[in-house]
Design an enzyme around this catalytic site. Structure first.
Site, PDB file in Angstrom:
ATOM      1  N   LYS A 205       0.839  -1.201   0.000  1.00 43.54           N
ATOM      2  CA  LYS A 205       0.000   0.000   0.000  1.00 43.54           C
ATOM      3  C   LYS A 205       0.876   1.254   0.000  1.00 43.54           C
ATOM      4  O   LYS A 205       0.674   2.165  -0.775  1.00 43.54           O
ATOM      5  CB  LYS A 205      -0.917  -0.044   1.223  1.00 43.54           C
ATOM      6  CG  LYS A 205      -1.832   1.140   1.351  1.00 43.54           C
ATOM      7  CD  LYS A 205      -2.780   0.943   2.529  1.00 43.54           C
ATOM      8  CE  LYS A 205      -3.439   2.260   2.904  1.00 43.54           C
ATOM      9  NZ  LYS A 205      -4.342   2.132   4.045  1.00 43.54           N
ATOM     10  N   GLU A 211      10.682  -4.833   4.245  1.00 44.99           N
ATOM     11  CA  GLU A 211      10.737  -6.245   3.869  1.00 44.99           C
ATOM     12  C   GLU A 211      10.335  -6.430   2.404  1.00 44.99           C
ATOM     13  O   GLU A 211      10.991  -7.150   1.635  1.00 44.99           O
ATOM     14  CB  GLU A 211       9.775  -7.081   4.741  1.00 44.99           C
ATOM     15  CG  GLU A 211      10.145  -7.164   6.194  1.00 44.99           C
ATOM     16  CD  GLU A 211       9.474  -6.096   7.038  1.00 44.99           C
ATOM     17  OE1 GLU A 211       9.305  -4.948   6.552  1.00 44.99           O
ATOM     18  OE2 GLU A 211       9.117  -6.382   8.188  1.00 44.99           O
ATOM     19  N   GLY A 265      -4.860  -2.026   5.326  1.00 38.41           N
ATOM     20  CA  GLY A 265      -4.085  -3.185   4.876  1.00 38.41           C
ATOM     21  C   GLY A 265      -4.775  -4.504   5.151  1.00 38.41           C
ATOM     22  O   GLY A 265      -4.931  -5.346   4.255  1.00 38.41           O
ATOM     23  N   ARG A 266      -5.230  -4.695   6.386  1.00 34.59           N
ATOM     24  CA  ARG A 266      -5.820  -5.994   6.757  1.00 34.59           C
ATOM     25  C   ARG A 266      -7.231  -6.178   6.188  1.00 34.59           C
ATOM     26  O   ARG A 266      -7.844  -7.225   6.364  1.00 34.59           O
ATOM     27  CB  ARG A 266      -5.797  -6.162   8.270  1.00 34.59           C
ATOM     28  CG  ARG A 266      -6.430  -5.015   9.045  1.00 34.59           C
ATOM     29  CD  ARG A 266      -5.959  -5.029  10.489  1.00 34.59           C
ATOM     30  NE  ARG A 266      -6.408  -3.877  11.264  1.00 34.59           N
ATOM     31  CZ  ARG A 266      -5.797  -2.698  11.282  1.00 34.59           C
ATOM     32  NH1 ARG A 266      -4.747  -2.486  10.546  1.00 34.59           N
ATOM     33  NH2 ARG A 266      -6.248  -1.717  12.055  1.00 34.59           N
ATOM     34  N   GLU A 351      -4.740  -6.676  15.276  1.00 34.75           N
ATOM     35  CA  GLU A 351      -4.227  -5.376  14.842  1.00 34.75           C
ATOM     36  C   GLU A 351      -5.332  -4.321  14.972  1.00 34.75           C
ATOM     37  O   GLU A 351      -5.053  -3.157  15.221  1.00 34.75           O
ATOM     38  CB  GLU A 351      -3.755  -5.479  13.387  1.00 34.75           C
ATOM     39  CG  GLU A 351      -2.667  -4.486  13.035  1.00 34.75           C
ATOM     40  CD  GLU A 351      -2.007  -4.829  11.719  1.00 34.75           C
ATOM     41  OE1 GLU A 351      -1.253  -5.808  11.676  1.00 34.75           O
ATOM     42  OE2 GLU A 351      -2.254  -4.132  10.735  1.00 34.75           O
ATOM     43  N   HIS A 382      -5.400 -33.129  18.595  1.00 32.72           N
ATOM     44  CA  HIS A 382      -4.306 -33.989  19.066  1.00 32.72           C
ATOM     45  C   HIS A 382      -3.207 -33.140  19.695  1.00 32.72           C
ATOM     46  O   HIS A 382      -2.083 -33.604  19.857  1.00 32.72           O
ATOM     47  CB  HIS A 382      -3.760 -34.810  17.903  1.00 32.72           C
ATOM     48  CG  HIS A 382      -4.811 -35.703  17.322  1.00 32.72           C
ATOM     49  ND1 HIS A 382      -4.966 -37.021  17.691  1.00 32.72           N
ATOM     50  CD2 HIS A 382      -5.809 -35.440  16.434  1.00 32.72           C
ATOM     51  CE1 HIS A 382      -5.997 -37.538  17.040  1.00 32.72           C
ATOM     52  NE2 HIS A 382      -6.523 -36.594  16.280  1.00 32.72           N
ATOM     53  N   LYS A 510       8.171  -0.869  12.159  1.00 34.64           N
ATOM     54  CA  LYS A 510       8.799  -0.444  10.901  1.00 34.64           C
ATOM     55  C   LYS A 510       9.923   0.555  11.190  1.00 34.64           C
ATOM     56  O   LYS A 510      10.965   0.547  10.545  1.00 34.64           O
ATOM     57  CB  LYS A 510       7.750   0.170   9.962  1.00 34.64           C
ATOM     58  CG  LYS A 510       6.718  -0.841   9.450  1.00 34.64           C
ATOM     59  CD  LYS A 510       5.790  -0.267   8.380  1.00 34.64           C
ATOM     60  CE  LYS A 510       4.780  -1.293   7.914  1.00 34.64           C
ATOM     61  NZ  LYS A 510       3.945  -0.894   6.781  1.00 34.64           N
TER      62      LYS A 510
HETATM   63  C1  G6Q Z   1      -2.426  -3.873   8.032  1.00 35.40           C
HETATM   64  C2  G6Q Z   1      -1.183  -3.287   8.468  1.00 35.40           C
HETATM   65  C3  G6Q Z   1       0.068  -3.982   7.985  1.00 35.40           C
HETATM   66  C4  G6Q Z   1       0.405  -3.673   6.539  1.00 35.40           C
HETATM   67  C5  G6Q Z   1       1.835  -4.156   6.277  1.00 35.40           C
HETATM   68  C6  G6Q Z   1       2.262  -3.915   4.841  1.00 35.40           C
HETATM   69  O1  G6Q Z   1      -3.506  -3.425   8.288  1.00 35.40           O
HETATM   70  O2  G6Q Z   1      -1.165  -1.943   8.218  1.00 35.40           O
HETATM   71  O3  G6Q Z   1      -0.009  -5.360   8.160  1.00 35.40           O
HETATM   72  O4  G6Q Z   1      -0.496  -4.278   5.679  1.00 35.40           O
HETATM   73  O5  G6Q Z   1       2.699  -3.526   7.141  1.00 35.40           O
HETATM   74  O6  G6Q Z   1       2.167  -2.574   4.514  1.00 35.40           O
HETATM   75  P1  G6Q Z   1       2.288  -2.118   3.033  1.00 35.40           P
HETATM   76  O7  G6Q Z   1       1.177  -2.715   2.249  1.00 35.40           O
HETATM   77  O8  G6Q Z   1       2.240  -0.623   3.054  1.00 35.40           O
HETATM   78  O9  G6Q Z   1       3.611  -2.624   2.532  1.00 35.40           O
END
Ligand code: G6Q
Length: 546
Positions: A205, A211, A265-266, A351, A382, A510
């Site tokens: 996003k 990463e 994001g989520r 989150e 199990h 981050k």
């Molecule tokens: C989700 C969070 C987090 C995010 C990641 C990746 O709600 O904000 O999990 O999706 O940190 O972020 P980017 O999509 O910006 O790389």
């Protein structure tokens, strides 16, 4: 602004005192209509919440609390684009992404539906090109492998959906997900792949996530070992809000699929972040997923609170967290293809509702989001089910139960479902000392040996669970399920008076890693200011590094 002062909360507190020892087993014996009373249907999805520590009065009081916190008003605010994510100044409109009715949704006076539809069209056209072979790799071969590079919300949701919809996968196309900056993740994925037939989707996003950018750069280096710079455009596409950063990375913005800041994001798998899903199962199946999400949106928005699946599940969660003091909640799908479902739900819930500050900025003096966890049944039986049956904590469980499998192997599905139902029944009923005694007698135990063993085989029971039952895990049903949990999380956030849509804890992570990296990479002995533990660990890593 604390819910503890709301009369309906206080009334629930008194009610808890009255019924905390209520036996579900007795309630079932007393009321033959308990199942019908405590089930809700939405299309083909059924929620059975009869195995909870509730009476009709409990539900009435929980619904009264939902009314007291203006649940319906908050819901309308979300659906109509109000800035309910106030700490980031954003609307929360994942529902617009699956708004199949196409009715206008305004953000700052602008209808976002034309934007949403334009990106869906672009995704459809791109998928069609890849599937038909009009989009070819640099050496003229068809794309056979999609590698999504993203993390968190740009990974977990799409990865879970692709796993779950594997029976719908398009022949000749595989999908892979690389998220961890641990080089193992990328290397072990790429070693199986051919650069001529691999397409990378760089999903971020913000397009600033360390990463993802590191993995994307390494993927490009791997690709350029075989191909030319001019071939990159055929093999790298991006999903982002940040066109500038996408261009700076070297991806043609014509190959960028846009998302917007009002997509969290989520909550983003419904957007172009779902591109790997659409590539893997086809745009028609991606749209079926959206249809399912939309169907749940209509249910959540229009059904009365007492007949509303996300509201009931959310309020039951409040009942256990805030009154029974439960700390965790297990989600156990009896469907192997939903193996990643609990992880996605873990991020979604923890989150969103892992917050200790209320919407007004004050510290909270009551509990908020529980730890969400789980793995598919029957494997969990199990392993950790021991603690759910006989441990000292109360752990509510959601059993997710598809009646039919995509892989109907003899009796497998019946055995699977029998196990799920049996666990829920056993958690509710338990096993009394009398029942254990008579079992042991039948097995030939007597005297001291019987008395010594007896307490270990008693199950207290009265342990709550929900069952979500549906005919088959189709794209529509999966869409309904995911949207259901999104709304459940929303309901709880409203009651807890928190902003479920920011994630400052993730942002902290981050920043922190970026501060330590220069110390690990430093060529000399210099080291910046840290606590002594961190400093010594950095020194040790430098010494041990090969
Ligand atoms: C989700 C969070 C987090 C995010 C990641 C990746 O709600 O904000 O999990 O999706 O940190 O972020 P980017 O999509 O910006 O790389």
């Amino acid at each position: 602004m604390t819910p503890l002062n709301i009369p309906e909360w206080q009334s629930l507190d008194r009610h808890y005192g009255d019924i905390k020892f209520l036996s579900m087993r007795e309630q079932f014996a007393l009321d033959s209509g308990r199942f019908e009373r405590f089930t809700i249907r939405s299309g083909e999805l059924l929620l059975d919440y009869s195995k909870n520590r509730i009476t009709q009065e409990t539900i009435d009081k929980l619904i009264a609390l939902a009314q007291a916190v203006n649940m319906k008003d908050w819901t309308e605010q979300m659906f109509t684009g109000d800035i309910i994510n106030h700490t980031e100044g954003r609307a929360v409109l994942h529902t617009a992404l699956r708004n199949r009715s196409n009715s206008p949704v305004l953000v700052d006076g602008q209808d976002v539906m034309p934007l949403v539809n334009a990106v869906l069209k672009k995704m459809a056209s791109f998928c069609e090109q890849v599937h038909s072979g009009s989009w070819l790799g640099y050496s003229g071969k068809k794309i056979t492998d999609i590698v999504n590079i993203g993390i968190g919300g740009s990974d977990l949701g799409p990865a879970m959906i692709c796993d779950a919809l594997e029976p719908y996968g398009i022949d000749g196309l595989s999908v892979h997900f690389v998220s961890n900056v641990d080089g193992t993740d990328l290397s072990t994925t790429l070693e199986k792949l051919n650069p001529e037939t691999t397409l990378f989707v760089v999903a971020s996003k913000t397009f600033t996530t360390q990463e993802t950018l590191t993995n994307a750069q390494s993927a490009r280096q791997w690709f350029l070992k075989s191909a030319q710079q001019s071939d990159v455009a055929k093999h790298f596409v991006a999903v982002s809000t940040n066109a500038e950063a996408v261009a700076a990375f070297g991806i043609d913005t014509a190959n960028m699929f846009e998302i917007w800041d009002w997509v969290g994001g989520r909550y983003s798998l419904w957007s172009a972040i779902g591109l790997p899903i659409a590539l893997y199962v086809g745009m028609d199946n991606f749209e079926r997923l959206l249809d399912g999400g939309h169907a749940m949106d209509l249910h959540f928005r229009n059904q009365p609170l007492a007949e509303n699946i996300p509201v009931i599940m959310g309020m039951l969660g409040i009942w256990y967290v805030n009154f029974f003091n439960s700390q965790t909640h297990a989600i156990v799908p009896y469907d192997h293809s939903l193996a990643r479902f609990p992880s996605h739900m873990q991020q979604l819930d923890m989150e969103s509702n892992g917050k200790f500050i209320n919407r007004q900025g004050a510290r909270i003096n009551y509990k908020t989001g529980p730890v969400i966890w789980g793995t598919p049944g029957t494997n969990g039986q199990h392993a950790y089910f021991q603690l759910i049956h006989q441990g000292t904590q109360l752990i509510p469980v959601d059993f997710v139960l598809p009646v039919n499998s995509h892989y109907p192997e003899c009796d497998h599905q019946s055995i699977l479902l029998a196990n799920g139902l049996a666990q829920a029944e056993a958690l509710m009923k338990g096993k009394t000392a009398e029942e254990v005694r008579s079992e042991l007698v039948k097995e030939g135990y007597e005297g001291k040996a019987l008395e010594a063993l007896l307490p270990h085989k008693v199950f207290p029971g009265n342990r709550p669970s929900n069952a979500l039952l549906f005919p088959k895990l189709t794209p529509e049903m999966l869409g309904q399920l995911v949207a259901l949990y999104e709304h459940k999380v929303f309901v709880q956030g409203v009651v807890w008076n928190i902003n479920s849509f920011d994630q400052w804890g993730v942002e902290l992570g981050k920043q922190l890693a970026k501060a330590i990296l220069p110390d690990l990479l430093a060529a000399d002995e210099s080291i910046s200011e840290h606590d002594s533990s961190t400093t010594e660990l950095i020194r040790l890593i430098r010494q041990l590094r090969q």
